[in-house]
Scaffold this motif. Sequence first.
Motif, PDB file in Angstrom:
ATOM      1  N   VAL A 145      46.770  41.080  41.596  1.00  0.00           N
ATOM      2  CA  VAL A 145      46.300  40.687  42.925  1.00  0.00           C
ATOM      3  C   VAL A 145      46.004  41.978  43.682  1.00  0.00           C
ATOM      4  CG1 VAL A 145      46.848  39.519  45.094  1.00  0.00           C
ATOM      5  CG2 VAL A 145      47.602  38.540  42.918  1.00  0.00           C
ATOM      6  N   HIS A 146      44.730  42.184  43.963  1.00  0.00           N
ATOM      7  CA  HIS A 146      44.259  43.436  44.553  1.00  0.00           C
ATOM      8  C   HIS A 146      44.103  43.285  46.060  1.00  0.00           C
ATOM      9  CE1 HIS A 146      43.012  45.575  40.757  1.00  0.00           C
ATOM     10  NE2 HIS A 146      43.386  44.379  40.324  1.00  0.00           N
ATOM     11  N   MET A 147      44.858  44.086  46.808  1.00  0.00           N
ATOM     12  CA  MET A 147      44.789  44.015  48.269  1.00  0.00           C
ATOM     13  C   MET A 147      43.379  44.340  48.769  1.00  0.00           C
ATOM     14  SD  MET A 147      47.541  42.862  49.163  1.00  0.00           S
ATOM     15  CE  MET A 147      48.611  42.381  47.826  1.00  0.00           C
ATOM     16  N   CYS A 148      42.670  45.219  48.047  1.00  0.00           N
ATOM     17  CA  CYS A 148      41.317  45.578  48.499  1.00  0.00           C
ATOM     18  C   CYS A 148      40.399  44.359  48.501  1.00  0.00           C
ATOM     19  CB  CYS A 148      40.724  46.696  47.643  1.00  0.00           C
ATOM     20  SG  CYS A 148      40.682  46.353  45.886  1.00  0.00           S
ATOM     21  N   MET A 149      40.616  43.451  47.540  1.00  0.00           N
ATOM     22  CA  MET A 149      39.794  42.243  47.503  1.00  0.00           C
ATOM     23  C   MET A 149      40.313  41.211  48.482  1.00  0.00           C
ATOM     24  SD  MET A 149      38.535  41.554  43.668  1.00  0.00           S
ATOM     25  CE  MET A 149      39.865  42.018  42.598  1.00  0.00           C
ATOM     26  N   ALA A 150      41.650  41.065  48.544  1.00  0.00           N
ATOM     27  CA  ALA A 150      42.254  40.080  49.442  1.00  0.00           C
ATOM     28  C   ALA A 150      41.926  40.428  50.890  1.00  0.00           C
ATOM     29  CB  ALA A 150      43.760  40.042  49.234  1.00  0.00           C
ATOM     30  N   ALA A 151      41.966  41.749  51.211  1.00  0.00           N
ATOM     31  CA  ALA A 151      41.765  42.189  52.591  1.00  0.00           C
ATOM     32  C   ALA A 151      40.318  42.058  53.043  1.00  0.00           C
ATOM     33  CB  ALA A 151      42.232  43.636  52.752  1.00  0.00           C
ATOM     34  N   ARG A 152      39.396  41.976  52.089  1.00  0.00           N
ATOM     35  CA  ARG A 152      37.993  41.839  52.489  1.00  0.00           C
ATOM     36  C   ARG A 152      37.614  40.384  52.774  1.00  0.00           C
ATOM     37  NH1 ARG A 152      35.875  45.975  48.442  1.00  0.00           N
ATOM     38  NH2 ARG A 152      35.675  44.160  47.116  1.00  0.00           N
ATOM     39  N   GLY A 153      38.634  39.547  52.845  1.00  0.00           N
ATOM     40  CA  GLY A 153      38.383  38.162  53.212  1.00  0.00           C
ATOM     41  C   GLY A 153      38.049  37.276  52.020  1.00  0.00           C
ATOM     42  N   VAL A 154      38.163  37.828  50.819  1.00  0.00           N
ATOM     43  CA  VAL A 154      37.969  36.997  49.635  1.00  0.00           C
ATOM     44  C   VAL A 154      39.243  36.160  49.484  1.00  0.00           C
ATOM     45  CG1 VAL A 154      37.417  37.067  47.170  1.00  0.00           C
ATOM     46  CG2 VAL A 154      36.721  38.950  48.639  1.00  0.00           C
ATOM     47  N   GLY A 155      39.088  34.922  49.103  1.00  0.00           N
ATOM     48  CA  GLY A 155      40.254  34.040  48.970  1.00  0.00           C
ATOM     49  C   GLY A 155      41.242  34.571  47.948  1.00  0.00           C
ATOM     50  N   ALA A 156      42.506  34.182  48.082  1.00  0.00           N
ATOM     51  CA  ALA A 156      43.567  34.694  47.203  1.00  0.00           C
ATOM     52  C   ALA A 156      43.229  34.484  45.737  1.00  0.00           C
ATOM     53  CB  ALA A 156      44.880  34.014  47.543  1.00  0.00           C
ATOM     54  N   HIS A 157      42.587  33.376  45.420  1.00  0.00           N
ATOM     55  CA  HIS A 157      42.291  33.090  44.015  1.00  0.00           C
ATOM     56  C   HIS A 157      41.303  34.113  43.439  1.00  0.00           C
ATOM     57  CE1 HIS A 157      42.141  30.769  40.408  1.00  0.00           C
ATOM     58  NE2 HIS A 157      40.835  30.774  40.454  1.00  0.00           N
ATOM     59  N   GLU A 158      40.260  34.411  44.233  1.00  0.00           N
ATOM     60  CA  GLU A 158      39.232  35.358  43.749  1.00  0.00           C
ATOM     61  C   GLU A 158      39.760  36.788  43.718  1.00  0.00           C
ATOM     62  OE1 GLU A 158      38.093  33.260  46.560  1.00  0.00           O
ATOM     63  OE2 GLU A 158      37.863  31.798  44.978  1.00  0.00           O
ATOM     64  N   ALA A 159      40.840  37.047  44.457  1.00  0.00           N
ATOM     65  CA  ALA A 159      41.381  38.398  44.505  1.00  0.00           C
ATOM     66  C   ALA A 159      42.204  38.700  43.260  1.00  0.00           C
ATOM     67  CB  ALA A 159      42.236  38.580  45.753  1.00  0.00           C
ATOM     68  N   ARG A 160      42.340  37.713  42.385  1.00  0.00           N
ATOM     69  CA  ARG A 160      43.160  37.882  41.185  1.00  0.00           C
ATOM     70  C   ARG A 160      42.260  38.298  40.021  1.00  0.00           C
ATOM     71  NH1 ARG A 160      48.323  35.417  40.580  1.00  0.00           N
ATOM     72  NH2 ARG A 160      47.885  34.515  42.594  1.00  0.00           N
ATOM     73  N   LEU A 161      42.578  39.432  39.440  1.00  0.00           N
ATOM     74  CA  LEU A 161      41.775  39.924  38.326  1.00  0.00           C
ATOM     75  C   LEU A 161      42.577  39.772  37.033  1.00  0.00           C
ATOM     76  CD1 LEU A 161      39.199  41.561  37.468  1.00  0.00           C
ATOM     77  CD2 LEU A 161      40.538  43.625  37.859  1.00  0.00           C
ATOM     78  N   VAL A 162      41.959  39.193  36.020  1.00  0.00           N
ATOM     79  CA  VAL A 162      42.648  38.994  34.749  1.00  0.00           C
ATOM     80  C   VAL A 162      42.019  39.882  33.681  1.00  0.00           C
ATOM     81  CG1 VAL A 162      43.234  37.323  32.944  1.00  0.00           C
ATOM     82  CG2 VAL A 162      43.238  36.616  35.341  1.00  0.00           C
ATOM     83  N   THR A 163      42.853  40.661  32.998  1.00  0.00           N
ATOM     84  CA  THR A 163      42.351  41.515  31.913  1.00  0.00           C
ATOM     85  C   THR A 163      43.266  41.338  30.700  1.00  0.00           C
ATOM     86  OG1 THR A 163      43.635  43.326  32.868  1.00  0.00           O
ATOM     87  CG2 THR A 163      41.300  43.338  33.327  1.00  0.00           C
ATOM     88  N   SER A 164      42.704  41.535  29.529  1.00  0.00           N
ATOM     89  CA  SER A 164      43.540  41.486  28.330  1.00  0.00           C
ATOM     90  C   SER A 164      42.978  42.445  27.282  1.00  0.00           C
ATOM     91  CB  SER A 164      43.624  40.063  27.776  1.00  0.00           C
ATOM     92  OG  SER A 164      42.370  39.644  27.317  1.00  0.00           O
ATOM     93  N   ALA A 165      43.847  42.866  26.380  1.00  0.00           N
ATOM     94  CA  ALA A 165      43.421  43.757  25.306  1.00  0.00           C
ATOM     95  C   ALA A 165      44.267  43.474  24.074  1.00  0.00           C
ATOM     96  CB  ALA A 165      43.595  45.211  25.723  1.00  0.00           C
TER      97      ALA A 165
END
Length: 200
Positions: free
Chosen positions: A154-174
Amino acid sequence: MELDPKALELFREGYDKILAGLGQLGYKVDDENFADTAVRAAKGFHELVLGETCVRKEVTALLEKTFPAKYGEMVISKGNTAFGVCPHHLLPVVYRISVAYIPTRKVLGLSKMSRLVRLMARGPRLQEDLTHELAMILHEQLDSQGSAVYIEGVHMCMAARGVGAHEARLVTSAVRGVFLELATREEFIKLVTSASSGLL
Ligand SMILES: [Zn+2]
């Protein structure tokens, strides 16, 4: 882990400037609530960004304490909460990190796996890089048959720009090694994304 006094001092100078900026915006930064704020903020920031060399040293030491492997089964450490900052905005990121590997000869204690992911997260790192680095460590440095990493951030930079909490979540895998096989990769993803059993 030790905080670097020189880095702390530089961070404090930076926060003094931020406070001056807040004053410019009309906030009463000479108010008692702001007394020592720059010092506290510098310490708080440094706790999110540990020294690169200290982290590497501790990770190496941690990987040296292994047990002989008795089974070649998947070892998973699921849903570790970890903190860091993004390199683009220096704003906090809260991670949920799950890692797994299949041992060849060496097994790492479960608490060591948690410690490893928490340590590696504490830097100005791209989530994608953190994901790949953890997979690499658990494969190459642990001499395992393969490794897998799944991170939700959960990236504060995305959350703080007014993007909803769901979109602020980035999923990565390797995945590395035997996890490249589809069935093993799917078993891992299923295990880490399923709801917990309710234990604790
Ligand atoms: Zn960012």
